[in-house]
Write a protein that holds these residues in place. Sequence first.
Motif, PDB file in Angstrom:
ATOM      1  N   GLY A  72       0.685  -1.283   0.210  1.00  0.00           N
ATOM      2  CA  GLY A  72      -0.006  -0.003   0.169  1.00  0.00           C
ATOM      3  C   GLY A  72       0.802   1.075   0.078  1.00  0.00           C
ATOM      4  N   GLY A  73       1.998   1.139  -0.465  1.00  0.00           N
ATOM      5  CA  GLY A  73       3.061   2.337  -0.409  1.00  0.00           C
ATOM      6  C   GLY A  73       3.410   2.666  -1.571  1.00  0.00           C
ATOM      7  N   ILE A  82      12.121  13.572  -2.851  1.00  0.00           N
ATOM      8  CA  ILE A  82      11.982  12.057  -2.789  1.00  0.00           C
ATOM      9  C   ILE A  82      10.715  12.093  -1.752  1.00  0.00           C
ATOM     10  CG2 ILE A  82      13.267  11.871  -0.652  1.00  0.00           C
ATOM     11  CD1 ILE A  82      13.769   9.043  -1.562  1.00  0.00           C
ATOM     12  N   ALA A  83       9.724  11.476  -2.180  1.00  0.00           N
ATOM     13  CA  ALA A  83       8.387  11.470  -1.608  1.00  0.00           C
ATOM     14  C   ALA A  83       7.954  10.032  -1.249  1.00  0.00           C
ATOM     15  CB  ALA A  83       7.051  12.123  -2.666  1.00  0.00           C
ATOM     16  N   TYR A  84       7.233   9.720  -0.385  1.00  0.00           N
ATOM     17  CA  TYR A  84       6.701   8.565   0.097  1.00  0.00           C
ATOM     18  C   TYR A  84       5.203   8.647   0.587  1.00  0.00           C
ATOM     19  CZ  TYR A  84       5.916   3.750   1.755  1.00  0.00           C
ATOM     20  OH  TYR A  84       5.507   2.506   2.128  1.00  0.00           O
ATOM     21  N   GLU A  85       4.441   7.887  -0.021  1.00  0.00           N
ATOM     22  CA  GLU A  85       2.834   7.766   0.502  1.00  0.00           C
ATOM     23  C   GLU A  85       2.451   6.351   1.090  1.00  0.00           C
ATOM     24  OE1 GLU A  85       0.373   8.764  -2.605  1.00  0.00           O
ATOM     25  OE2 GLU A  85       0.955  11.135  -2.521  1.00  0.00           O
ATOM     26  N   GLN A  86       1.819   6.468   2.052  1.00  0.00           N
ATOM     27  CA  GLN A  86       1.523   4.887   2.544  1.00  0.00           C
ATOM     28  C   GLN A  86      -0.134   5.052   3.097  1.00  0.00           C
ATOM     29  OE1 GLN A  86       3.208   1.995   3.369  1.00  0.00           O
ATOM     30  NE2 GLN A  86       0.925   1.277   3.679  1.00  0.00           N
ATOM     31  N   ASN A  87      -0.806   3.832   2.536  1.00  0.00           N
ATOM     32  CA  ASN A  87      -2.328   3.999   2.742  1.00  0.00           C
ATOM     33  C   ASN A  87      -2.448   3.221   4.128  1.00  0.00           C
ATOM     34  OD1 ASN A  87      -4.977   2.962   2.866  1.00  0.00           O
ATOM     35  ND2 ASN A  87      -4.961   3.477   0.423  1.00  0.00           N
ATOM     36  N   VAL A 122      -7.368   6.520   3.627  1.00  0.00           N
ATOM     37  CA  VAL A 122      -6.263   7.546   4.333  1.00  0.00           C
ATOM     38  C   VAL A 122      -4.751   7.237   3.841  1.00  0.00           C
ATOM     39  CG1 VAL A 122      -5.553   7.919   6.697  1.00  0.00           C
ATOM     40  CG2 VAL A 122      -7.901   7.093   6.410  1.00  0.00           C
ATOM     41  N   THR A 123      -4.245   8.356   3.545  1.00  0.00           N
ATOM     42  CA  THR A 123      -3.047   8.358   3.101  1.00  0.00           C
ATOM     43  C   THR A 123      -1.925   9.211   4.049  1.00  0.00           C
ATOM     44  OG1 THR A 123      -3.848   8.083   0.597  1.00  0.00           O
ATOM     45  CG2 THR A 123      -1.597   8.563   0.813  1.00  0.00           C
ATOM     46  N   LEU A 124      -0.922   8.604   4.288  1.00  0.00           N
ATOM     47  CA  LEU A 124       0.034   9.516   5.029  1.00  0.00           C
ATOM     48  C   LEU A 124       1.094   9.791   4.120  1.00  0.00           C
ATOM     49  CD1 LEU A 124       1.423  10.805   7.442  1.00  0.00           C
ATOM     50  CD2 LEU A 124       2.257   8.495   8.043  1.00  0.00           C
ATOM     51  N   SER A 125       1.619  10.891   3.818  1.00  0.00           N
ATOM     52  CA  SER A 125       2.493  11.043   2.915  1.00  0.00           C
ATOM     53  C   SER A 125       3.867  12.079   3.571  1.00  0.00           C
ATOM     54  CB  SER A 125       2.101  12.155   1.591  1.00  0.00           C
ATOM     55  OG  SER A 125       1.450  13.144   1.995  1.00  0.00           O
TER      56      SER A 125
END
Length: 469
Positions: free
Chosen positions: A105-106, A130-135, A307-310
Amino acid sequence: MITVGGPLKNLLYLFTAVFLSNSWSALPDLSKEFLAKNSGVFQEKVKTEISNIEKDIILAQSTWGLSYDYFNNDNNLENSSTTFTVTGLKTTGHSLGLSKKFGWGGELSLTNNAYSYESTSKSYQFNQKIAYEQNLGKDLFGRQFRSTVNQYQHLANQQKFSSKNSIQGKLKTFALVYTQAQLQKSLYDLQLEAQKRAERRLSLIKKKVRDGLREKVDLLQSQTDLLNQKEQVQSAAISFNNQLESLVSYLERPVTDAEVKTLALESWEKLPEGDLENNLSKKSLSAFYKANQNAYESAELDYLPAVTLSGSVKNNDYNATQGETFSEGKLGGDKKEVTIGLNLTWALGLEKEKLEKAKARLNLESSKKLLDGTDNTLIKTEDIFKKKLEQLNKNIEFSKSRLVLAENTLKEYTKLYNRGRSDLDQVIRAEESLINTQVSHLRYIANRREVLFDLSSLYGTLEDYITGK
């Protein structure tokens, strides 16, 4: 193709105590040819391949992605006197990105942007991010993605077993058509043998009538019997040729009568071995039920919010020298921007989600009901087939005994007729009794083979049973 009245090479006398015909020898090779070349079988194999590709498409969504963007802007527009905007500005930009989605989920992305500005002077900018998203919602740790992957895996399995079952059904139909062709060819041989006996009998009666030992009515009756036998031979030839035409439609090429062996009872036609757990229809239903379980799980997860944490880190640098912008603007420098974000999306009322869940539940319940009823049906069907085999085996033994009696009866009546102690009607009736017994015996053998094919299909082993794999 059989020509009425024409000779048949290697004519076999079918009903001896030991059956030596190689009637099975052609079927394995013809079945392999059918499985390799029949267009209907090919279409079923294509369905399986497409289903596997659809599964791989889902997995391919987690591969690396590369993006590139370029623009050139030469701005000489007139600006408002109340705003301070640089005029006569020429801007060139390049953007190169690399991204990767993960099954948990990332998503990770790396972006590089390089710009050049030219007006009264020339300057450059480079930034790297650089970016990262986690559901953290419905796809927390990739649970919805895994459910979807599993669903498509089960659907691929369902299609695989469904196609195998369909191919097996086509093979059984082909094998039955071939068996019927064997039966019709054997019946042709029987009628031809009966015609030869009628010809010999007519020749003998002609002499007896000429010598005054028999009445002319016997001659007329014998001639009528011969004509009837010729009609039977012709009818048998037509039936056999019709079966050859059916074989042509399955093999999709011309088929000669030499490729069809006469039917005989042989020791290899034993009970097929197998397990009802390997029934292809049951395996297909089981896979379909598991796919519906995953679909229902996904429908339940859709009730949850997205819900996404970025988080991201960005570095940049402006400089009159292009080389310095690359060295100073890359990640790890002091000129950086750190961003952390949280996004929540939740449909109000969840009307669409409720309908999707209701649909998934009905599909799940329906597939479970089908699967639950399969075991009892298979057990009962297996029992029916085995009882049929027992009955056919008994009938075959009975008919073999009747064959011996019918042959002896015809011989005795013929002797009595030659001595003037019986009439021709009795001889002809004995002849008809022999033919009917032979036909019944052959039909029992063909029916037995049909049940053997049914039973091996029930175990999902028909291809191995026929081709001897």
